[in-house]
Write a protein that holds these residues in place. Sequence first.
Motif, PDB file in Angstrom:
ATOM      1  N   LYS A 145     -34.335  11.932  41.221  1.00 33.56           N
ATOM      2  CA  LYS A 145     -33.535  11.972  42.450  1.00 33.56           C
ATOM      3  C   LYS A 145     -33.476  13.380  43.009  1.00 33.56           C
ATOM      4  N   ALA A 146     -33.384  14.366  42.122  1.00 33.56           N
ATOM      5  CA  ALA A 146     -33.363  15.746  42.602  1.00 33.56           C
ATOM      6  C   ALA A 146     -34.676  16.110  43.282  1.00 33.56           C
ATOM      7  N   GLY A 147     -35.799  15.650  42.709  1.00 36.14           N
ATOM      8  CA  GLY A 147     -37.093  15.906  43.345  1.00 36.14           C
ATOM      9  C   GLY A 147     -37.227  15.218  44.686  1.00 36.14           C
ATOM     10  N   ALA A 148     -36.708  13.999  44.782  1.00 30.31           N
ATOM     11  CA  ALA A 148     -36.769  13.283  46.058  1.00 30.31           C
ATOM     12  C   ALA A 148     -35.907  13.960  47.115  1.00 30.31           C
ATOM     13  N   THR A 149     -34.756  14.482  46.697  1.00 25.59           N
ATOM     14  CA  THR A 149     -33.901  15.198  47.641  1.00 25.59           C
ATOM     15  C   THR A 149     -34.567  16.473  48.119  1.00 25.59           C
ATOM     16  N   ALA A 150     -35.295  17.146  47.201  1.00 25.23           N
ATOM     17  CA  ALA A 150     -35.978  18.375  47.592  1.00 25.23           C
ATOM     18  C   ALA A 150     -37.076  18.114  48.600  1.00 25.23           C
ATOM     19  N   THR A 248     -30.316  27.558  59.028  1.00 23.82           N
ATOM     20  CA  THR A 248     -29.359  27.023  58.053  1.00 23.82           C
ATOM     21  C   THR A 248     -29.933  25.831  57.309  1.00 23.82           C
ATOM     22  N   ALA A 249     -30.605  24.955  58.055  1.00 24.20           N
ATOM     23  CA  ALA A 249     -31.205  23.788  57.418  1.00 24.20           C
ATOM     24  C   ALA A 249     -32.331  24.187  56.472  1.00 24.20           C
ATOM     25  N   GLN A 250     -33.128  25.205  56.866  1.00 27.94           N
ATOM     26  CA  GLN A 250     -34.209  25.659  55.995  1.00 27.94           C
ATOM     27  C   GLN A 250     -33.662  26.294  54.719  1.00 27.94           C
ATOM     28  N   GLN A 251     -32.587  27.066  54.835  1.00 27.09           N
ATOM     29  CA  GLN A 251     -31.971  27.657  53.648  1.00 27.09           C
ATOM     30  C   GLN A 251     -31.413  26.584  52.718  1.00 27.09           C
ATOM     31  N   ALA A 252     -30.786  25.559  53.318  1.00 28.42           N
ATOM     32  CA  ALA A 252     -30.271  24.465  52.489  1.00 28.42           C
ATOM     33  C   ALA A 252     -31.413  23.739  51.792  1.00 28.42           C
ATOM     34  N   GLU A 253     -32.523  23.559  52.495  1.00 25.90           N
ATOM     35  CA  GLU A 253     -33.677  22.896  51.872  1.00 25.90           C
ATOM     36  C   GLU A 253     -34.256  23.733  50.745  1.00 25.90           C
ATOM     37  N   GLN A 254     -34.338  25.063  50.945  1.00 25.04           N
ATOM     38  CA  GLN A 254     -34.858  25.943  49.898  1.00 25.04           C
ATOM     39  C   GLN A 254     -33.972  25.911  48.654  1.00 25.04           C
ATOM     40  N   LYS A 255     -32.642  25.901  48.876  1.00 22.37           N
ATOM     41  CA  LYS A 255     -31.733  25.828  47.732  1.00 22.37           C
ATOM     42  C   LYS A 255     -31.900  24.507  46.986  1.00 22.37           C
ATOM     43  N   ALA A 260     -33.995  21.593  42.329  1.00 23.02           N
ATOM     44  CA  ALA A 260     -34.856  20.548  41.773  1.00 23.02           C
ATOM     45  C   ALA A 260     -35.916  21.142  40.853  1.00 23.02           C
ATOM     46  N   ASP A 261     -36.471  22.295  41.211  1.00 22.94           N
ATOM     47  CA  ASP A 261     -37.472  22.934  40.363  1.00 22.94           C
ATOM     48  C   ASP A 261     -36.858  23.407  39.056  1.00 22.94           C
ATOM     49  N   ALA A 262     -35.627  23.934  39.122  1.00 18.51           N
ATOM     50  CA  ALA A 262     -34.942  24.343  37.891  1.00 18.51           C
ATOM     51  C   ALA A 262     -34.664  23.147  36.996  1.00 18.51           C
ATOM     52  N   ALA A 263     -34.277  22.011  37.603  1.00 18.69           N
ATOM     53  CA  ALA A 263     -34.041  20.803  36.810  1.00 18.69           C
ATOM     54  C   ALA A 263     -35.341  20.303  36.186  1.00 18.69           C
ATOM     55  N   ARG A 264     -36.451  20.417  36.927  1.00 25.77           N
ATOM     56  CA  ARG A 264     -37.742  19.991  36.379  1.00 25.77           C
ATOM     57  C   ARG A 264     -38.152  20.859  35.194  1.00 25.77           C
ATOM     58  N   LYS A 265     -37.987  22.182  35.327  1.00 24.79           N
ATOM     59  CA  LYS A 265     -38.350  23.074  34.233  1.00 24.79           C
ATOM     60  C   LYS A 265     -37.450  22.855  33.017  1.00 24.79           C
ATOM     61  N   ALA A 266     -36.155  22.617  33.270  1.00 27.60           N
ATOM     62  CA  ALA A 266     -35.240  22.374  32.159  1.00 27.60           C
ATOM     63  C   ALA A 266     -35.603  21.082  31.430  1.00 27.60           C
TER      64      ALA A 266
END
Length: 298
Positions: A145-150, A248-255, A260-266
């Motif tokens: 779900k985190a990857g899909a949100t990203a 603002t939207a781009q910054q929110a997307e980057q976060k 999601a990338d941190a969750a994938r690595k974890a």
Amino acid sequence: MQTQNTQTSTRYPDAPTTAAASTRSAVSWGAVIAGAVIAAAVSAMLLAGGTGLGFLSMSPWRHEGISESALAAGSIIWLLVTQIIAYGIAGYVAGRLRTRWIDAATDEIYFRDTAHGFLVWALSAVVGLALLGSTVASVVSGTAKAGATAGADAATALASQLPQAGVRTSALDYYTDVLLRPNDPSRMANDGDARQQVSMILAHGGTQGQVSQQDRPYLVKLIAQRTGMDQAAAEQRLAQVSDQARQTAQQAEQKTRAAADAARKAAASFSLWAFASLLLGAFVASLAATVGGRARDR
């Protein structure tokens, strides 16, 4: 026939003599099950203790308590130690409790002891994975779900902030507004309707990357009427606000992507260390079973 057997024994003096096969299994399932239960109990005890130590070492206050990297390293070390202790005890007990083999060679006894330790680990691991299946599924589902949100675009991040501002939108609200939009913005019922209309236009523009050419003249006219500025100033303000909303939207997307990338690595790191701990547990259980078996034979 007797003469032929005599000749065979003379030619191959080291050949084993033929014996009737045993009808009993070489696996002492009672010892295996007992070892698996011990492994599960000791693992649960050590994991509970490690969880308590982890909570004691953490702090909700900034710059207090153990760091995240130290906590992760400590968790991995504790997981490996848990495997060594739990399966060392379980394998040794299974080796001591297994049936004693009188007619088996030394190499065969060593193999059977190793197999008993491996069976203890396998049975305990299968039962543990079955019990933790729902938890693992939840972790995988959360990562997906985190990857899909990203993968969502900038417009999604912008539109998600609209309900917090008191604006209710849906997929058809923009097109409904287009159909009912008056040619003269002064005919707008109240200021709240104007704000909601501007929010919907900006949200739809976010999905397209920019405010459409069809909406821009009307939006400029509405801004000029509501603010009292001329058309050029209204166009300049619209461009500035649109750029700010896009950033603002781009910054929110980057976060979101970074989270999601941190969750994938974890998740990947946890999976690899879990594999290493299971492999270590299998080795320790097999080795401890041979030690317990030798003690049993002595």
